[in-house]
Structure formats: structure tokens, C-alpha cells
Design an enzyme around this catalytic site. Structure first.
Site, PDB file in Angstrom:
ATOM      1  N   ASP A  71       0.847  -1.189   0.000  1.00 16.90           N
ATOM      2  CA  ASP A  71       0.000   0.000   0.000  1.00 16.90           C
ATOM      3  C   ASP A  71       0.888   1.246   0.000  1.00 16.90           C
ATOM      4  OD1 ASP A  71      -1.795   2.053   0.425  1.00 16.90           O
ATOM      5  OD2 ASP A  71      -2.973   0.962   1.913  1.00 16.90           O
ATOM      6  N   GLU A 135       8.591  -3.082  -9.215  1.00 20.07           N
ATOM      7  CA  GLU A 135       9.412  -2.362  -8.238  1.00 20.07           C
ATOM      8  C   GLU A 135      10.558  -1.565  -8.839  1.00 20.07           C
ATOM      9  OE1 GLU A 135       7.676  -5.820  -5.782  1.00 20.07           O
ATOM     10  OE2 GLU A 135       8.214  -5.383  -7.864  1.00 20.07           O
TER      11      GLU A 135
END
Length: 249
Positions: A71, A135
Site C-alpha cells: 500500500d 518495483e
């Protein structure tokens, strides 16, 4: 059991854990990690209302997302991603715990969501599923996901997936080994698997997974542990005749 971020139910020795943060793409936050750990502890130690021990754990999403990963909104608000160890320990429990873990995947899986999938014993997906590691686009890399992903699909495929950062289709995930079963109707495929898996004894599952997780795949390095496990099993058979049925099937 009542949770804020998960839907959890237990029946017939099967625990279904559903991510339940649809407004946040089922993103992982501290509360979800705490609740998931609690659910797995119950699965490892407890039974359902029918008294059956939990031998199968099914993980699922809702809507068009399985799990979007961490999150980032919570991270930006607090300035910290928190301690990664509790989440890593959840994935390790999925991989090593005394139950068969199944990811039932529909829709998008990203970043930390891939960790849940990679740590599962069995992955069933429908054609809407996609899997991504984004990422590196943010100057990060999926350090905690990679041990589980490498174990499942191999070093080079995990390396390529991390570098490319683009979502992998369900068909490509099947080809790489990230997905075990690609089905038009994932729920039907799950029911078929459960019908077979529910015959397994929880103690046998625990012994097998402990052995399999230590297995290197080398005939020489694994010889001692293989012989020890085999002898221990047949010692149990001699002590408790009829405790298991040997089959050639």
C-alpha cells in the site's frame, strides 16, 4: 472469525482467505499482515466448527484484482514501509506450513501479491490473471518476493521478470511454472482439486512439506535425509498398522 482486511471462512478442513480491500486494490498494509498471520496461526493449530483440522488454505482476491502489492498510499503518509519480516514470515508459512496452500487467481497480481502466489503450493488461475513486478520502476526491487519466486520458476526467469517490470499473462505464467493450472472456470478447477486434496492427512502433509522444503534436488546431498525419512515412515507403519494405504496410483 471477523477481520477488517480479509474474508476468512473455515469448513470441511478448508480455510478460504480472501483479500478484502477492494478500494485499495487489495493492497497490503500492516493490518492485513497482522490478520493474515492470525488466520494462518488458526489454520496451523485449530479446527473448523465441524472439528476437522485445516489441511488446505485457499487464497483469493475479489473483483478484478487479486493483490496489487504494498500500500504505497500508506507508505507515503507515514514515510515508512514498516518491517518486512512479518510479511516474509507469512510467505514462509504458506510455503512450509502444515497445510496445502492454493492461490486462486483472477485479475491483476503485482509486486507483493506475487509473493503470495509464489509461496503457494498450487496456483490456479483464469485467463484474466496477470502477474507483474513493477518495483524497479520506482528504484526498488522485490527482495522478499524473489526467494519464493526463484524457488518456483528458477533464477533466470525471475531475473527477467524483475528486470522487464511488465505484467506477464496467465498463459505465459503457466509456461514459466508460476501458474500450475490455467482454467476457463477457476472455481470449477478449484473444486476438482479440493475433491482430491481433502483425502490427504494433515500430519502427512506436514511431514511431506518439511521434507520437500529441505530437498535440494541433488541425489548425493539428499541421500541421507531421503533414507531417514523413508525409514521413519515405515517405522510408523510398523507401529501403527493400517495407518496408511500404500498405492501404486
Amino acid at each position: 472469525m471477523s477481520f477488517e482486511t480479509l474474508n476468512v471462512s473455515i469448513a470441511g478442513g478448508v480455510c478460504r482467505i480472501g483479500f478484502n480491500r477492494p478500494d485499495a486494490g487489495n493492497a497490503i498494509n500492516d493490518r492485513m499482515v497482522e490478520e493474515f498471520a492470525q488466520a494462518l496461526e488458526t489454520c496451523a493449530r485449530g479446527t473448523g466448527a465441524d472439528g476437522k483440522p485445516v489441511s488446505i488454505v485457499v487464497i483469493e482476491g475479489n473483483g478484478e484484482v487479486f493483490c496489487a502489492g504494498g500500500d504505497f498510499k500508506a507508505v507515503s503518509e507515514t514515510g515508512s514501509a514498516g518491517d518486512p519480516e512479518p510479511l516474509y514470515d507469512i510467505w514462509r508459512e504458506l510455503a512450509q506450513g502444515p497445510f496445502v496452500t492454493i492461490s486462486l487467481v483472477k485479475g491483476r497480481v503485482n509486486a507483493g501479491g506475487v509473493g503470495f502466489v509464489a509461496a503457494s503450493d498450487i496456483v490456479i488461475a483464469d485467463k484474466s490473471a496477470s502477474f507483474g513486478l513493477s518495483e524497479l520502476l520506482f528504484g526498488l526491487f522485490p527482495a522478499c518476493v524473489l526467494p519464493f519466486l526463484v524457488r518456483r520458476i528458477g533464477h533466470q526467469k525471475a531475473h527477467y521478470m524483475t528486470l522487464m517490470t511488465k505484467p506477464v499473462s496467465a498463459a505465459d505464467a503457466l509456461g514459466s511454472g508460476l501458474v500450475d493450472v490455467l482454467a476457463d472456470d477457476a472455481e470449477t478447477a478449484l473444486r476438482q482439486h479440493l475433491a482430491r486434496l481433502q483425502h490427504l492427512n494433515k500430519q502427512a502433509i506436514a511431514r511431506y512439506k518439511a521434507y520437500m522444503n529441505a530437498c535440494s534436488g541433488s541425489a548425493d546431498r539428499d541421500k541421507a535425509s531421503a533414507l531417514e525419512a523413508n525409514r521413519a515412515f515405515f517405522q510408523i507403519q510398523r507401529s501403527f498398522p493400517g495407518s496408511a494405504v500404500m498405492s501404486r496410483n
